[in-house]
Design a protein around this motif. Sequence first.
Motif, short mmCIF file in Angstrom:
data_model
loop_
_atom_site.label_atom_id
_atom_site.label_comp_id
_atom_site.label_asym_id
_atom_site.label_seq_id
_atom_site.Cartn_x
_atom_site.Cartn_y
_atom_site.Cartn_z
N LEU A 104 5.35 -8.44 -37.35
CA LEU A 104 6.40 -8.59 -38.36
C LEU A 104 6.82 -10.04 -38.55
CD1 LEU A 104 8.66 -5.50 -37.55
CD2 LEU A 104 7.12 -5.80 -39.50
N GLY A 105 6.46 -10.90 -37.61
CA GLY A 105 6.82 -12.30 -37.73
C GLY A 105 6.71 -12.99 -36.39
N VAL A 106 7.02 -14.28 -36.39
CA VAL A 106 6.97 -15.10 -35.18
C VAL A 106 8.25 -15.91 -35.09
CG1 VAL A 106 5.77 -16.96 -33.98
CG2 VAL A 106 4.45 -15.28 -35.27
N VAL A 107 8.92 -15.82 -33.95
CA VAL A 107 10.15 -16.57 -33.72
C VAL A 107 9.98 -17.39 -32.45
CG1 VAL A 107 12.63 -16.46 -33.30
CG2 VAL A 107 11.56 -14.80 -34.83
N ARG A 108 10.32 -18.66 -32.52
CA ARG A 108 10.20 -19.53 -31.34
C ARG A 108 11.39 -19.36 -30.41
NH1 ARG A 108 5.93 -22.64 -32.07
NH2 ARG A 108 5.34 -23.35 -34.16
N LYS A 109 11.11 -19.49 -29.12
CA LYS A 109 12.18 -19.39 -28.12
C LYS A 109 13.17 -20.55 -28.23
CE LYS A 109 9.24 -16.92 -24.85
NZ LYS A 109 8.46 -16.99 -23.60
N SER A 110 12.76 -21.62 -28.87
CA SER A 110 13.62 -22.79 -29.02
C SER A 110 14.64 -22.65 -30.16
CB SER A 110 12.77 -24.04 -29.25
OG SER A 110 11.95 -23.88 -30.41
N GLU A 111 14.52 -21.59 -30.96
CA GLU A 111 15.45 -21.40 -32.07
C GLU A 111 16.86 -21.13 -31.55
OE1 GLU A 111 14.98 -21.88 -35.12
OE2 GLU A 111 12.88 -21.54 -35.63
N PRO A 112 17.90 -21.49 -32.33
CA PRO A 112 19.28 -21.15 -31.93
C PRO A 112 19.45 -19.65 -31.75
CG PRO A 112 19.26 -22.71 -33.76
CD PRO A 112 17.84 -22.24 -33.58
N ALA A 113 20.39 -19.27 -30.91
CA ALA A 113 20.58 -17.85 -30.58
C ALA A 113 20.86 -17.01 -31.82
CB ALA A 113 21.73 -17.70 -29.58
N ASP A 114 21.64 -17.55 -32.77
CA ASP A 114 21.96 -16.74 -33.95
C ASP A 114 20.73 -16.47 -34.81
OD1 ASP A 114 21.87 -19.46 -34.61
OD2 ASP A 114 23.20 -19.21 -36.33
N VAL A 115 19.79 -17.43 -34.84
CA VAL A 115 18.55 -17.24 -35.58
C VAL A 115 17.69 -16.17 -34.91
CG1 VAL A 115 16.40 -18.35 -36.32
CG2 VAL A 115 18.58 -19.58 -36.50
N VAL A 116 17.61 -16.24 -33.58
CA VAL A 116 16.83 -15.26 -32.83
C VAL A 116 17.39 -13.86 -33.02
CG1 VAL A 116 16.13 -14.51 -30.52
CG2 VAL A 116 16.07 -16.94 -31.11
N VAL A 117 18.69 -13.73 -32.90
CA VAL A 117 19.34 -12.41 -33.05
C VAL A 117 19.12 -11.85 -34.45
CG1 VAL A 117 21.57 -11.22 -33.11
CG2 VAL A 117 21.05 -12.80 -31.24
N ALA A 118 19.28 -12.69 -35.46
CA ALA A 118 19.09 -12.23 -36.84
C ALA A 118 17.66 -11.77 -37.06
CB ALA A 118 19.45 -13.35 -37.81
N ALA A 119 16.69 -12.50 -36.49
CA ALA A 119 15.28 -12.11 -36.64
C ALA A 119 15.00 -10.78 -35.96
CB ALA A 119 14.40 -13.21 -36.06
N ILE A 120 15.53 -10.61 -34.76
CA ILE A 120 15.31 -9.35 -34.03
C ILE A 120 15.94 -8.19 -34.77
CG2 ILE A 120 15.83 -8.10 -31.90
CD1 ILE A 120 15.69 -10.80 -30.44
#
Length: 222
Positions: A104-120
């Motif tokens: 469904l996509g690729v999210v880097r571990k270095s992204e801010p927490a809010d970006v990671v949460v929104a992607a998940i």
Amino acid sequence: MKGRFMSSMRKVGVIEDHSSVVLGLQAMLIDHPVVEVVASAGTVTDLLDQGFDLDLVLLDLRLSDGSSPTTNVDQLRAAGLEALVFTGAESPYLVRQAAKAGVLGVVRKSEPADVVVAAIAAAAEGHQVVTTEWAAAIDGDPGLADVELSPRQRDVLALYASGERADRVARMTGLSPNTVNDYLARIRVKYAQAGRPAGSKVELYQRAVEDGLLPMPEHPRR
């Protein structure tokens, strides 16, 4: 009321070698109203064996069992599960593998927490998560044919192409010099079959950079 709320929760499993990453994800999502991490494992098989009814799996690109993104995503999809890649790796080769397998996509571990949460949260609802980095990795070099190298072959290529001699690569990897030379010969054949010349050490370096096994060279400062 509580039952209806719980039934709306989106359950996430994590395939990741490092427990600190899992704990970090759990902390990020602890107050999320509809998404929670309920399971984790170091391999796809171990996660599936736990028997959880999951809505999404977060998958690292590089796992200690040496499995490829293609194999892992195929195994998850065969089990009816969608995957979102969550990784610190910057390998266009592995990203292309995951994209072609249908994540469904690729999210880097270095992204801010809010970006990671929104992607998940978006992926848990079945939505595609498209980032600039992912699009660049997929679209930046569509003419490059993927070359299937084993994890050990990738290690040998990265070390040799970075400038190490074959005998030193053997010592660094615990392989015999004959095995290293055999791997290099096989690697050259695989790239040649893909229409990507790798006869010289310079060409091997170029192929390693193209596939994300070595970093892009920095431009000299003026």
